[in-house]
Design a protein around this motif. Structure first.
Motif, mmCIF file in Angstrom:
data_model
loop_
_atom_site.group_PDB
_atom_site.id
_atom_site.type_symbol
_atom_site.label_atom_id
_atom_site.label_comp_id
_atom_site.label_asym_id
_atom_site.label_seq_id
_atom_site.Cartn_x
_atom_site.Cartn_y
_atom_site.Cartn_z
ATOM 1 N N TYR A 94 -8.392 -13.888 2.211
ATOM 2 C CA TYR A 94 -9.641 -13.456 1.831
ATOM 3 C C TYR A 94 -10.843 -14.096 3.001
ATOM 4 C CZ TYR A 94 -10.409 -10.750 -2.522
ATOM 5 O OH TYR A 94 -10.193 -10.224 -3.645
ATOM 6 N N PHE A 136 0.944 -1.252 -0.305
ATOM 7 C CA PHE A 136 -0.300 -0.151 0.263
ATOM 8 C C PHE A 136 1.029 1.103 -0.042
ATOM 9 C CE2 PHE A 136 -3.706 -2.598 2.593
ATOM 10 C CZ PHE A 136 -3.702 -2.805 1.078
ATOM 11 N N PHE A 177 -7.329 -3.254 4.390
ATOM 12 C CA PHE A 177 -6.216 -1.542 5.157
ATOM 13 C C PHE A 177 -7.333 -1.282 6.364
ATOM 14 C CE2 PHE A 177 -6.924 3.148 4.204
ATOM 15 C CZ PHE A 177 -5.365 2.780 3.265
ATOM 16 N N VAL A 178 -7.598 -1.552 7.114
ATOM 17 C CA VAL A 178 -8.351 -1.292 7.705
ATOM 18 C C VAL A 178 -7.563 -1.879 9.108
ATOM 19 C CG1 VAL A 178 -9.840 -1.086 9.470
ATOM 20 C CG2 VAL A 178 -10.645 -0.450 7.395
ATOM 21 N N PHE A 209 -3.290 1.947 -2.808
ATOM 22 C CA PHE A 209 -4.729 0.846 -2.385
ATOM 23 C C PHE A 209 -5.204 0.326 -3.700
ATOM 24 C CE2 PHE A 209 -9.080 0.633 -1.986
ATOM 25 C CZ PHE A 209 -9.236 -0.108 -0.823
ATOM 26 N N ASN A 239 -11.587 -8.945 2.284
ATOM 27 C CA ASN A 239 -12.298 -7.444 0.734
ATOM 28 C C ASN A 239 -10.615 -6.656 1.445
ATOM 29 O OD1 ASN A 239 -12.761 -5.203 2.623
ATOM 30 N ND2 ASN A 239 -14.909 -6.754 2.992
ATOM 31 N N LYS A 240 -10.441 -5.817 0.862
ATOM 32 C CA LYS A 240 -9.334 -5.144 0.936
ATOM 33 C C LYS A 240 -9.237 -4.164 1.538
ATOM 34 C CE LYS A 240 -7.281 -3.727 -3.331
ATOM 35 N NZ LYS A 240 -6.583 -3.044 -4.658
ATOM 36 N N GLU A 241 -10.529 -3.465 1.831
ATOM 37 C CA GLU A 241 -11.223 -2.549 2.490
ATOM 38 C C GLU A 241 -10.718 -3.006 4.082
ATOM 39 O OE1 GLU A 241 -12.816 -3.783 0.573
ATOM 40 O OE2 GLU A 241 -12.770 -1.673 -0.892
ATOM 41 N N THR A 242 -11.260 -3.514 4.881
ATOM 42 C CA THR A 242 -11.159 -4.432 5.473
ATOM 43 C C THR A 242 -9.278 -4.501 5.720
ATOM 44 O OG1 THR A 242 -13.297 -6.179 5.611
ATOM 45 C CG2 THR A 242 -11.650 -6.584 7.732
#
Length: 85
Positions: free
Chosen positions: A51, A27, A61-62, A32, A56-59
């Motif tokens: 996965y 990242f 990233f968080v 992103f 997902n990618k958002e989770t």
């Protein structure tokens, strides 16, 4: 120990920790838009594993941001943290 007290959370598993380190590194380097395939390859795990743990990618990233927020603050003269390998 109180019967209602919860035990401390378990440390993250090796695949989870490796995925978060790899995602952080990618990242930072690529933004992103980096693919989950690249993150999985960098972490040495399958995309299915990524996965299964993050959804997902958002989770993911968080999780990267949350991990960064848990690090001790650094001053302007302090070296940057090491990049994930």
């Amino acid at each position: 120990m109180n019967a209602s007290a919860k035990p401390p959370p378990a440390p993250p598993s090796i695949p989870v920790a490796a995925t978060v380190r790899a995602a952080r590194s990618l990242f930072l380097r690529e933004g992103f838009g980096v693919g989950m395939d690249a993150i999985a390859a960098e972490a040495g795990v399958s995309k299915v594993t990524v996965y299964n743990h993050f959804g997902n990618k958002e989770t993911l990233f968080v999780a990267v941001i949350a991990g960064a927020l848990d690090e001790p603050p650094r001053g302007p003269g302090d070296p940057p943290p090491p990049l994930a390998r």
